[in-house]
Design an enzyme around this catalytic site. Structure first.
Site, mmCIF file in Angstrom:
data_model
loop_
_atom_site.group_PDB
_atom_site.id
_atom_site.type_symbol
_atom_site.label_atom_id
_atom_site.label_comp_id
_atom_site.label_asym_id
_atom_site.label_seq_id
_atom_site.Cartn_x
_atom_site.Cartn_y
_atom_site.Cartn_z
ATOM 1 N N LYS A 54 38.676 54.958 28.013
ATOM 2 C CA LYS A 54 37.316 54.874 28.586
ATOM 3 C C LYS A 54 37.034 56.071 29.487
ATOM 4 O O LYS A 54 35.948 56.654 29.442
ATOM 5 C CB LYS A 54 37.149 53.556 29.361
ATOM 6 N N GLN A 98 38.577 45.494 34.213
ATOM 7 C CA GLN A 98 39.399 45.449 33.000
ATOM 8 C C GLN A 98 40.086 44.081 32.898
ATOM 9 O O GLN A 98 40.768 43.654 33.820
ATOM 10 C CB GLN A 98 40.434 46.583 33.037
ATOM 11 N N ASP A 121 29.959 45.672 30.083
ATOM 12 C CA ASP A 121 30.767 44.934 29.102
ATOM 13 C C ASP A 121 29.923 43.871 28.398
ATOM 14 O O ASP A 121 30.297 43.379 27.333
ATOM 15 C CB ASP A 121 31.948 44.240 29.798
#
Ligand code: NAD
Length: 292
Positions: A54, A98, A121
């Site tokens: 990322k 995460q 997300d």
């Protein structure tokens, strides 16, 4: 029939290059760069590699990518406080915590704490609800990445029969909703199957599916006898074998010759998940600056 690869690496590079051009234009006009913040709690080998990709992708897109590492022992209240701090920070457009977080922390509380307008997300109930209703939303990144990959290769979706194997909140559930919605990349007839789906019913469905999407986390789960010739196969699985090899959920060697299109692992859906995060971050940034 000639099987073709749905190359997630190529598609992701194309999308990220396109984003970087837009960002260069915004920066040239005097705006700051888009900014993604990632919180990583504790040590978890797969998470380390996902976070790394990322951050690399942020650099390629022209974003600021900021990784905040927090200790495994952090408690839920402390983590929530950090999230609230970033929610209120006007210089961050997108925030990722995460997953998974350590077991002593309630994952859903963490997801719910991220401001919906920074939830790149797409896991927050507000975004998930809006996506389900067909409204503008940050769409869950893996599912959105699959849609973008199908679009890139001009795979027909409308009117097709799609079978999704696995019903997780991050992959199976959202992709089944998105492909059945009246979206540009949608209007399929979708069957969502899961661990309680009787084996015979699963086989009935997969054997007549035009598109099969599998996200179960079991190497070799989809075998040659489960699909019809010409099927489009999307393999979401990422499984590390004992010998260190990375494989998906499909018995690739035997199934691929039967497919019209198939995603490789690695180099398929994983790359598209990161690209979709970049698209969502750009959208958060554009929302912040009222850009078209
Ligand atoms: P999960 O691990 O949370 O759950 C597995 C799902 O598989 C469940 O919904 C379960 O009902 C279903 N399942 C298990 N056995 C089954 C069976 N015999 N028949 C039918 N369904 C069955 O799911 P997840 O988080 O979506 O992860 C699945 C896989 O996808 C994992 O390998 C994960 O690493 C991978 N993944 C990849 C990406 C990516 O970017 N490529 C993103 C997320 C997850």
């Amino acid at each position: 029939m000639q099987m073709k690869l749905l190359d997630g690496k190529k598609c992701a590079e194309h999308l990220v290059a396109d984003i970087s051009l837009k960002v260069a234009g915004y920066v040239a006009s005097g705006l700051r760069k888009p900014h993604m913040t990632i919180i990583l709690v504790g040590k978890h080998a797969p998470s380390e590699s996902y976070v790394k990709s990322k951050i690399v992708s942020c650099e390629k897109a022209g974003f600021e990518g900021n990784l905040i590492r927090l200790p495994e022992e952090i408690n839920e209240a402390e983590l929530l406080e950090r999230i609230h701090g970033i929610n209120n920070d006007q210089t961050t457009d997108g925030l990722i915590v995460q997953l998974p977080v350590p077991k002593h922390i309630d994952q859903q509380n963490i997801i719910n704490a991220i401001a919906p307008e920074k939830d790149i997300d797409g896991f927050h109930p507000t975004n998930f609800g809006r996506m389900t209703l067909g409204q503008k939303a940050f769409r869950p990144a893996t599912a959105y990445g699959i849609c973008k990959l199908l679009q890139f290769y001009e795979i027909p979706i409308k009117g097709k029969h799609c079978v999704v194997i696995g019903r997780s909140n991050i992959v199976g559930k959202p992709i089944s909703i998105m492909l059945s919605n009246d979206f540009d990349i949608g209007n399929a007839t979708v069957t969502l199957t899961h661990i309680e789906t009787p084996r015979e019913l699963l086989l009935d469905e997969t054997r007549r599916a035009d598109i099969v999407i599998v996200a179960v986390g079991i190497p070799g789960f989809v075998t040659e006898d489960m699909v019809k010739p010409g099927v489009v196969l999307i393999d979401v699985g990422i499984n590390r074998l004992e010998n260190g090899k990375l494989v998906g959920d499909v018995d690739f060697e035997n199934v691929a010759p039967k497919c019209s299109w198939i995603t490789p692992v690695p180099g398929g859906v994983g790359r598209m998940t990161v690209a979709a995060l970049m698209i969502n971050t750009l959208m958060a940034y554009q929302n912040n600056f009222n850009l078209a």
